[in-house]
Design a protein around this motif. Structure first.
Motif, PDB file in Angstrom:
ATOM      1  N   UNK A 178      -6.675  -0.727   1.083  1.00 11.92           N
ATOM      2  CA  UNK A 178      -7.709   0.332   0.904  1.00 11.92           C
ATOM      3  C   UNK A 178      -8.856  -0.386   0.364  1.00 11.92           C
ATOM      4  N   UNK A 179      -9.974   0.012   1.022  1.00 12.14           N
ATOM      5  CA  UNK A 179     -11.349  -0.609   0.124  1.00 12.14           C
ATOM      6  C   UNK A 179     -12.258   0.576   0.239  1.00 12.14           C
ATOM      7  N   UNK A 180     -13.127   0.485  -0.657  1.00 11.66           N
ATOM      8  CA  UNK A 180     -14.283   1.640  -0.572  1.00 11.66           C
ATOM      9  C   UNK A 180     -15.627   0.967  -1.101  1.00 11.66           C
ATOM     10  N   UNK A 181     -16.627   1.469  -0.517  1.00  7.71           N
ATOM     11  CA  UNK A 181     -17.948   0.961  -0.613  1.00  7.71           C
ATOM     12  C   UNK A 181     -18.816   2.127  -0.761  1.00  7.71           C
ATOM     13  N   UNK A 182     -20.066   1.828  -1.547  1.00 10.16           N
ATOM     14  CA  UNK A 182     -21.178   2.601  -1.438  1.00 10.16           C
ATOM     15  C   UNK A 182     -21.754   3.075   0.048  1.00 10.16           C
ATOM     16  N   UNK A 183     -22.296   4.157   0.200  1.00 10.04           N
ATOM     17  CA  UNK A 183     -22.724   4.254   1.734  1.00 10.04           C
ATOM     18  C   UNK A 183     -23.738   3.210   2.202  1.00 10.04           C
ATOM     19  N   UNK A 184     -24.690   2.904   1.045  1.00 15.16           N
ATOM     20  CA  UNK A 184     -25.441   1.911   1.656  1.00 15.16           C
ATOM     21  C   UNK A 184     -24.931   0.516   2.025  1.00 15.16           C
ATOM     22  N   UNK A 185     -23.616   0.214   1.704  1.00 14.58           N
ATOM     23  CA  UNK A 185     -22.996  -1.041   2.000  1.00 14.58           C
ATOM     24  C   UNK A 185     -21.719  -0.676   3.003  1.00 14.58           C
ATOM     25  N   UNK A 186     -21.966   0.274   3.693  1.00 12.01           N
ATOM     26  CA  UNK A 186     -20.826   0.602   4.716  1.00 12.01           C
ATOM     27  C   UNK A 186     -20.500  -0.449   5.570  1.00 12.01           C
ATOM     28  N   UNK A 187     -21.390  -1.091   6.055  1.00  5.67           N
ATOM     29  CA  UNK A 187     -21.182  -2.057   7.128  1.00  5.67           C
ATOM     30  C   UNK A 187     -20.004  -3.362   6.673  1.00  5.67           C
ATOM     31  N   UNK A 188     -19.849  -3.455   5.399  1.00  4.47           N
ATOM     32  CA  UNK A 188     -19.026  -4.463   4.814  1.00  4.47           C
ATOM     33  C   UNK A 188     -17.467  -3.759   5.218  1.00  4.47           C
ATOM     34  N   UNK A 189     -17.572  -2.576   5.085  1.00  6.46           N
ATOM     35  CA  UNK A 189     -16.141  -1.850   5.471  1.00  6.46           C
ATOM     36  C   UNK A 189     -15.862  -2.140   6.930  1.00  6.46           C
ATOM     37  N   UNK A 190     -16.566  -2.111   7.719  1.00  2.97           N
ATOM     38  CA  UNK A 190     -16.262  -2.266   9.109  1.00  2.97           C
ATOM     39  C   UNK A 190     -15.861  -3.691   9.357  1.00  2.97           C
ATOM     40  N   UNK A 191     -16.818  -4.709   8.671  1.00  2.32           N
ATOM     41  CA  UNK A 191     -16.318  -5.995   8.836  1.00  2.32           C
ATOM     42  C   UNK A 191     -14.827  -6.241   8.391  1.00  2.32           C
ATOM     43  N   UNK A 192     -14.805  -5.661   7.016  1.00  7.97           N
ATOM     44  CA  UNK A 192     -13.322  -5.850   6.388  1.00  7.97           C
ATOM     45  C   UNK A 192     -11.967  -5.410   7.219  1.00  7.97           C
ATOM     46  N   UNK A 193     -12.640  -4.095   7.998  1.00  8.60           N
ATOM     47  CA  UNK A 193     -11.391  -3.631   8.635  1.00  8.60           C
ATOM     48  C   UNK A 193     -11.193  -4.353  10.073  1.00  8.60           C
ATOM     49  N   UNK A 194     -12.280  -4.931  10.558  1.00  3.72           N
ATOM     50  CA  UNK A 194     -12.083  -5.724  12.026  1.00  3.72           C
ATOM     51  C   UNK A 194     -11.102  -6.950  11.436  1.00  3.72           C
ATOM     52  N   UNK A 195     -11.180  -7.494  10.331  1.00  2.86           N
ATOM     53  CA  UNK A 195     -10.446  -8.596  10.078  1.00  2.86           C
ATOM     54  C   UNK A 195      -8.929  -8.347   9.699  1.00  2.86           C
ATOM     55  N   UNK A 196      -8.667  -7.106   9.584  1.00 11.35           N
ATOM     56  CA  UNK A 196      -7.012  -7.102   8.901  1.00 11.35           C
ATOM     57  C   UNK A 196      -6.059  -7.319  10.335  1.00 11.35           C
ATOM     58  N   UNK A 197      -6.230  -6.691  11.621  1.00 13.52           N
ATOM     59  CA  UNK A 197      -5.469  -7.126  12.419  1.00 13.52           C
ATOM     60  C   UNK A 197      -3.884  -6.853  12.152  1.00 13.52           C
ATOM     61  N   UNK A 198      -3.612  -5.681  11.956  1.00 19.33           N
ATOM     62  CA  UNK A 198      -2.184  -5.493  11.668  1.00 19.33           C
ATOM     63  C   UNK A 198      -1.445  -5.523  12.994  1.00 19.33           C
ATOM     64  N   UNK A 199      -0.171  -5.944  12.778  1.00 20.21           N
ATOM     65  CA  UNK A 199       0.766  -6.199  13.930  1.00 20.21           C
ATOM     66  C   UNK A 199       1.563  -5.275  14.534  1.00 20.21           C
ATOM     67  N   UNK A 200       1.185  -3.986  14.348  1.00 17.54           N
ATOM     68  CA  UNK A 200       1.912  -2.876  14.836  1.00 17.54           C
ATOM     69  C   UNK A 200       0.894  -1.742  14.526  1.00 17.54           C
ATOM     70  N   UNK A 201       1.455  -0.432  15.296  1.00 22.79           N
ATOM     71  CA  UNK A 201       0.567   0.642  15.195  1.00 22.79           C
ATOM     72  C   UNK A 201      -0.064   1.045  13.682  1.00 22.79           C
ATOM     73  N   UNK A 202      -1.202   1.659  13.673  1.00 24.61           N
ATOM     74  CA  UNK A 202      -1.774   1.752  12.370  1.00 24.61           C
ATOM     75  C   UNK A 202      -2.325   3.250  12.390  1.00 24.61           C
ATOM     76  N   UNK A 203      -2.519   3.906  11.220  1.00 27.25           N
ATOM     77  CA  UNK A 203      -3.265   4.918  11.042  1.00 27.25           C
ATOM     78  C   UNK A 203      -4.445   4.565  10.052  1.00 27.25           C
ATOM     79  N   UNK A 204      -5.516   5.031  10.343  1.00 29.76           N
ATOM     80  CA  UNK A 204      -6.690   4.633   9.459  1.00 29.76           C
ATOM     81  C   UNK A 204      -7.183   5.959   8.890  1.00 29.76           C
ATOM     82  N   UNK A 205      -7.301   5.979   7.571  1.00 32.76           N
ATOM     83  CA  UNK A 205      -7.804   7.171   6.779  1.00 32.76           C
ATOM     84  C   UNK A 205      -9.052   7.010   6.151  1.00 32.76           C
ATOM     85  N   UNK A 206      -9.970   7.789   6.714  1.00 32.67           N
ATOM     86  CA  UNK A 206     -11.406   7.723   6.207  1.00 32.67           C
ATOM     87  C   UNK A 206     -11.739   8.917   5.344  1.00 32.67           C
TER      88      UNK A 206
END
Length: 765
Positions: free
Chosen positions: A510-538
């Motif tokens: 889990x991670x959260x950011x202010x709306x003005x820093x939302x680009x950091x969330x997409x970068x963090x998400x791209x780097x997770x690379x789970x090894x099986x199916x995943x659900x993303x809650x936003x």
């Protein structure tokens, strides 16, 4: 009067990390309720702070009094705590949650004594605002002569049972919190005084409590806060009507002073607890709220926490950083759960502790590579505190602390600005001056995770019904793209976005950011690379379409599978009716656990379940706490397991009253089942459930938790909306169904306590 902050020179610190680097103004990252703060005093001295927010579903109404633990007379620790219980009871004809539930438009209520103050909290539907104000006004107008010796003895029993809730004696100074406080501040500082004991609580007489109330519950020292959905002119008129006639009276505690403890070298303490994960907690004494050093040190500690986590392979999850502001000083705390540290010698814990020393020293020497992330983490953490209206970790609490400790409610806004502007030099200096070689560390090996149930606040305000401020919840969007499931719920109450990834092969991230820093969330998400199916809650301040587009791009490189990830189906554990004992040598109180499996496949099933849980728990609470005084009270939880739910009711009872408590529990269940336990009419029951559902969808974390539970049970993301629509038709058959579910012969009873006090042949079957 509202104070606005300019958006000039500091804008360099808020550049978005993608595109053209557009500057995001502070106002775009500031909760809207901070833009419309109204602060004033009545003629009698009552301080009032109003913070309207039309996007909220409820109104939070709090009364703060200058009656904290630091005001306890020497030798009578627990006086402020006892006054909180007594005043809550005398301001209403019935104690505990039974009275709250006579007000169906009250979504929640509670009370709490902190170091500097006592808080009395109500979260209400906007149409019940006047009733909430009446409740708090009755507390301030309390006739001191009604505080009698019999009343004090009754509530001393409740306070003592509350302290026993963790299953350990209330012995001065033994609880972890008091060890941390005394270790951090020393036993001569007001914040370092040891906590209450059974002896000190029972030594307090009615005359003592009346004198304390006279000097520490005065109108001139009180603070009234109203935050959320309400009309300011109407609220001001009702506040004047309810509180304006109260006599002007200043207590002995109107003074505001600041007293930092003397600097001391780091002290380490290791204790062995009974169960749960091992934990390291280090606490630092910092300047009070309002001093910039507080924000500088927080950012520095977050940088050290990131470095500590990178080099701490024994941690279950990332270390947590928290701040507890105070009038005299503020606590800055870092703690982490440690695995593989069950040996009594604690060698693994000591290695982790020294790793924290190294991380702090590195920041002080200039290793500030994580500065940007630390500032973003600190900003998001503060915004998250504004997510809920109240009680704990809420926007009302932040405004209350700012006003009570500094006299200025706008300090909450100033803190956001400072956290976003902390420089490398300021962080280094704060680490060197306040963190390196400082503080007190408590290591608990195999510590218990149990917590006592929270107190509840009764009310004698008149029954009210009106047009509820909210009858719907945010619409959730469920989309699958490239085998990744996206569950998006827009909630525009705060400029914050929260993302959680649930995967079959990894823990929840889990991670959260202010709306003005939302680009950091997409970068963090791209780097997770789970090894099986995943659900993303936003959840948060984002539109579903833009969220899905960004999520699709961020997760494009993930490993694809043929199944959509998510929480695995919840296993249905068997429940065997009957009574069983679980020996727990040394346990002071005995835990009474009552469990029952109930169908919950349809909205009608769920309505019956909620009627049963709320009303049966309230009745059990009243019987064991208010009438018998054998327990601090009962609480309950529901775990959804497939097409059924497990209802669990818990009460910590005196070990010399186990058999009688079991008999009382059986009597309450049978009275519920046969109809002799009277219930309110359908309108009241429906409003109770409606407020509970709205509260479940009031914050980012609660939305995600509800959705994850529903999906794990095989429900759709629209289950709560369907349930909310069904509540309006609550009828006699729903009540009859709830009564049929209350079958004592089908319930599983578990007694956990010291073998010498457990009944050998428990009655009740």
């Amino acid at each position: 009067m509202t104070h606005r902050i300019g958006i000039g020179a500091w804008c360099w610190g808020l550049l978005i990390t993608v595109g053209l680097g557009v500057c995001t103004p502070l106002s775009a990252q500031t909760p809207r309720f901070l833009d419309h703060i109204v602060s004033y005093r009545l003629a009698n001295g009552l301080r009032v702070v109003l913070a309207p927010d039309s996007s909220a579903r409820h109104a939070s109404v709090e009364l703060w009094l200058a009656s904290g633990t630091i005001h306890d007379p020497r030798g009578q620790r627990g006086t402020a705590h006892l006054l909180e219980h007594v005043s809550a009871a005398l301001a209403a004809p019935v104690d505990t949650i039974g009275r709250r539930q006579a007000q169906p438009l009250y979504a929640n209520s509670n009370a709490q004594v902190r170091r500097d103050h006592a808080r009395y909290f109500l979260l209400v539907d906007p149409s019940a605002l006047d009733a909430a104000l009446a409740t708090h006004a009755a507390r301030l107008a309390l006739d001191r002569s009604t505080i009698t010796d019999s009343i004090v003895r009754q509530h001393a029993d409740i306070v003592v049972n509350e302290g026993r809730g963790e299953g350990t004696p209330i012995t001065e100074g033994v609880q972890p919190y008091w060890r941390l406080q005394t270790g951090t501040y020393g036993d001569t500082h007001p914040y370092g005084l040891i906590g209450e004991s059974e002896t000190s609580v029972r030594s307090i007489t009615a005359a003592d409590l009346r004198a304390f109330a006279e000097s520490h519950a005065a109108v001139g020292d009180a603070l009234l806060l109203v935050v959320g959905a309400f009309d300011v002119p109407a609220a001001r008129a009702r506040i004047a009507a309810r509180f304006g006639a109260l006599p002007a009276r200043a207590g002995m505690s109107a003074r505001r002073w600041r007293e930092l403890p003397p600097a001391q070298s780091l002290r380490r303490d290791m204790q062995r607890a009974t169960s749960g994960p091992s934990r390291i907690t280090r606490r630092f004494a910092l300047p009070p709220l309002g001093d910039p050093a507080l924000e500088h040190a927080e950012v520095a500690l977050r940088m050290a926490a990131a470095r500590w986590h990178q080099h701490g392979a024994t941690f279950r999850q990332a270390p947590r950083v928290s701040i507890e502001p105070g009038m005299l000083a503020s606590d800055l705390t870092i703690d982490a759960e440690v695995t593989h540290a069950e040996r009594v010698d604690g060698s693994v814990i000591m290695a982790s502790s020294r790793a924290l020393d190294s991380a702090l020293a590195a920041v002080a020497r200039g290793d500030t590579a994580a500065l940007t992330d630390a500032r973003a983490d600190a900003t998001a953490a503060l915004l998250t505190l504004h997510d809920a209206l109240g009680f704990q970790r809420s926007r009302t609490e932040q405004l209350g602390e700012a006003t009570f400790f500094t006299g200025d409610p706008n300090v909450a806004r100033v803190r956001l600005r400072r956290l976003q502007r902390v420089t490398r030099t300021e962080a280094m200096r704060a680490a060197a001056d306040w963190l390196v070689g400082r503080g007190y560390e408590l290591a608990l090996v195999a510590t218990s995770e149990s917590r006592p149930p929270e107190g509840t606040l009764p009310t004698n305000a008149p029954m009210v019904f009106g047009t509820s401020g909210a009858r719907t919840i945010a619409e959730t969007h469920d989309t699958t793209v490239h085998d990744v499931r996206f569950i998006v719920t827009p909630l525009h109450t705060l400029p914050v976005v929260r993302i959680s990834v649930v995967s079959d092969s990894a823990p929840v991230a889990t991670r959260q950011r202010a709306t003005g820093s939302i680009a950091q969330l997409w970068t963090w998400l791209a780097g997770l690379r789970p090894q099986s199916g995943a659900t993303v809650y936003v959840e948060g301040d984002i539109t579903p379409s833009s969220a899905v587009n960004a999520l699709s791009r961020a997760t494009h490189g993930w490993l694809r599978t043929t199944k959509t990830g998510g929480l695995p189906a919840v296993a249905v554990a068997p429940l065997t009716p009957g009574v069983r004992n679980i020996p727990a040598p040394g346990r002071v109180q005995t835990q009474l656990r009552i469990e029952l499996r109930i169908p919950s496949a349809t909205p009608a099933d769920e309505i019956a379940l909620r009627v049963l849980r709320k009303r049966l728990t309230a009745a059990l609470n009243t019987r064991l706490r208010t009438e018998r005084r054998w327990s601090y009270g009962a609480n309950s939880t529901v775990a959804v397991e497939g097409d059924s739910s497990r209802l669990t009711m818990l009460a910590e009872v005196q070990s010399d009253r186990v058999r009688e408590s079991l008999q009382e529990a059986e009597a309450v269940v049978r009275a519920f089942a046969d109809g002799t336990l009277r219930l309110p009419d359908h309108q009241v029951l429906a409003e109770e459930i409606r407020q509970e559902l709205l509260l479940d969808h009031a914050t980012l974390a609660s939305i995600e938790g509800s959705l994850r539970a529903d999906l794990a049970a095989g429900r759709t993301v629209h289950w709560r909306s369907l349930l909310l629509a069904r509540v309006a038709t609550t009828n006699a058959e729903d009540v009859a169904r709830a009564r049929r579910l209350a079958d004592w012969s089908r319930m599983t009873i578990t007694l956990t306590g010291d073998p010498q006090t457990l009944p050998q042949a428990p009655s009740g079957r």
